[in-house]
Design a protein around this motif. Structure first.
Motif, PDB file in Angstrom:
ATOM      1  N   GLY A 144       0.785  -1.220   0.000  1.00 16.80           N
ATOM      2  CA  GLY A 144       0.000   0.000   0.000  1.00 16.80           C
ATOM      3  C   GLY A 144       0.820   1.275   0.000  1.00 16.80           C
ATOM      4  N   ALA A 202      -2.104  -4.080  -2.335  1.00 12.63           N
ATOM      5  CA  ALA A 202      -2.891  -3.280  -1.394  1.00 12.63           C
ATOM      6  C   ALA A 202      -2.543  -3.677   0.036  1.00 12.63           C
ATOM      7  N   THR A 231      -1.796   3.143  -4.280  1.00 13.24           N
ATOM      8  CA  THR A 231      -1.505   1.794  -4.757  1.00 13.24           C
ATOM      9  C   THR A 231      -0.492   1.760  -5.897  1.00 13.24           C
TER      10      THR A 231
END
Length: 287
Positions: A194, A285, A221
């Motif tokens: 992330g 993520a 991202t």
């Protein structure tokens, strides 16, 4: 009987010491070739030759190459630097070594290379190496091992030469004489994901390549970099793949080619524009 026993024990101690010294010399001479299992080599580099590295080695090699170009050093300097790091540390940022040696190039605080903390910073260590190499008169015309020895002053002055071929392959790939030349597989959970991964990649591009922070459009991202030309794009693309394991890179795309962590290869993208000048990277993520 007691005298004979002592003689046997003394002889055994001598044999052990000889074996230890012999092992040290062998490891010093042959280094990484003896200690890296093939199964752990998750990156393949192909550019008029092939080299296999693990994720840490690949990331360090990419940083060494990028800093050389950022400093305006000739490509030959990158070959010398990579061969030196290959021999001294196996392209790993070691916490220790012979006497007070540490880091990628096994530089010694007692010889004025910096503090142990500074030398353990791969970027600091790499910059110090290039600065020292640049002061060697005529290094460009020397063999790889002779140029490296002028900087390192090793007890094994010929040892660097055996890494010259691998270092030339890495240099050709990382400096984009070949396209799609660095392919890595991300194994297990990456260290960062992330926003943390994106921030680390952006900082790395700044430190290694000298890119201004505004050159990368940062998102939670991923990031996008617009290079000056196609070769520059492949340099950034190869660098991003090289740093994929620690920084959770799951996709890199440049032009009509795309690398993914899942496949670990570069493939054509259907419908993509070959002339797209952007290098796009996406990260896993956050969980």
């Amino acid at each position: 009987m007691q005298v004979r026993t002592r003689a046997v024990v003394a002889g055994g101690v001598v044999l052990v010491l000889v074996a230890v010294v012999g092992l040290f010399i062998v490891l010093r001479q042959f280094g990484d070739a003896l200690k890296l299992p093939l199964a752990s080599r998750t990156c393949t580099v192909q550019a008029d030759g092939e080299v296999a590295l693990d994720a840490d080695q690949m990331a360090n090699a990419a940083t060494i190459a990028a800093i050389g170009i950022q400093r305006g050093m000739p490509e030959r300097a990158v070959v010398v630097a990579l061969a030196t790091a290959y021999q001294e540390s196996g392209l790993r940022n070691l916490a220790g070594g012979d006497r007070d040696s540490v880091g990628l190039f096994q530089q010694r605080p007692s010889q004025g290379w910096g503090t142990p903390t500074q030398i353990r910073d791969p970027r600091y260590a790499t910059n110090k190496f290039y600065a020292a190499l640049a002061k060697v008169r005529g290094w460009e015309r020397m063999r790889v091992t002779d140029a490296a020895q002028k900087v390192q002053r090793s007890a094994f002055p010929e040892a660097y030469q055996k890494w010259a071929d691998e270092s030339e392959v890495l240099t050709r790939a990382l400096l984009a004489h070949a396209t799609g030349a660095v392919a890595c597989t991300v194994v297990g959970n990456p260290l960062r994901r992330g926003a943390a991964a994106t921030a680390a990649l952006t900082q790395g591009l700044t430190l290694d390549w000298g890119l201004a922070t505004t050159a990368a459009a940062v998102h939670l991202t991923g990031l996008t970099v617009t290079p000056a030309d196609e070769r520059g794009g492949w340099r950034y693309a190869h660098w991003l793949v090289s740093h994929a394991q620690d920084n959770g890179v799951r996709l890199v795309r440049f032009g009509d080619r795309q690398w993914t962590a899942e496949k670990g290869t570069w493939d054509r993208v259907t419908g993509a524009e070959p002339a797209d000048a952007r290098v796009v990277a996406e990260v896993f993520a956050a969980t």
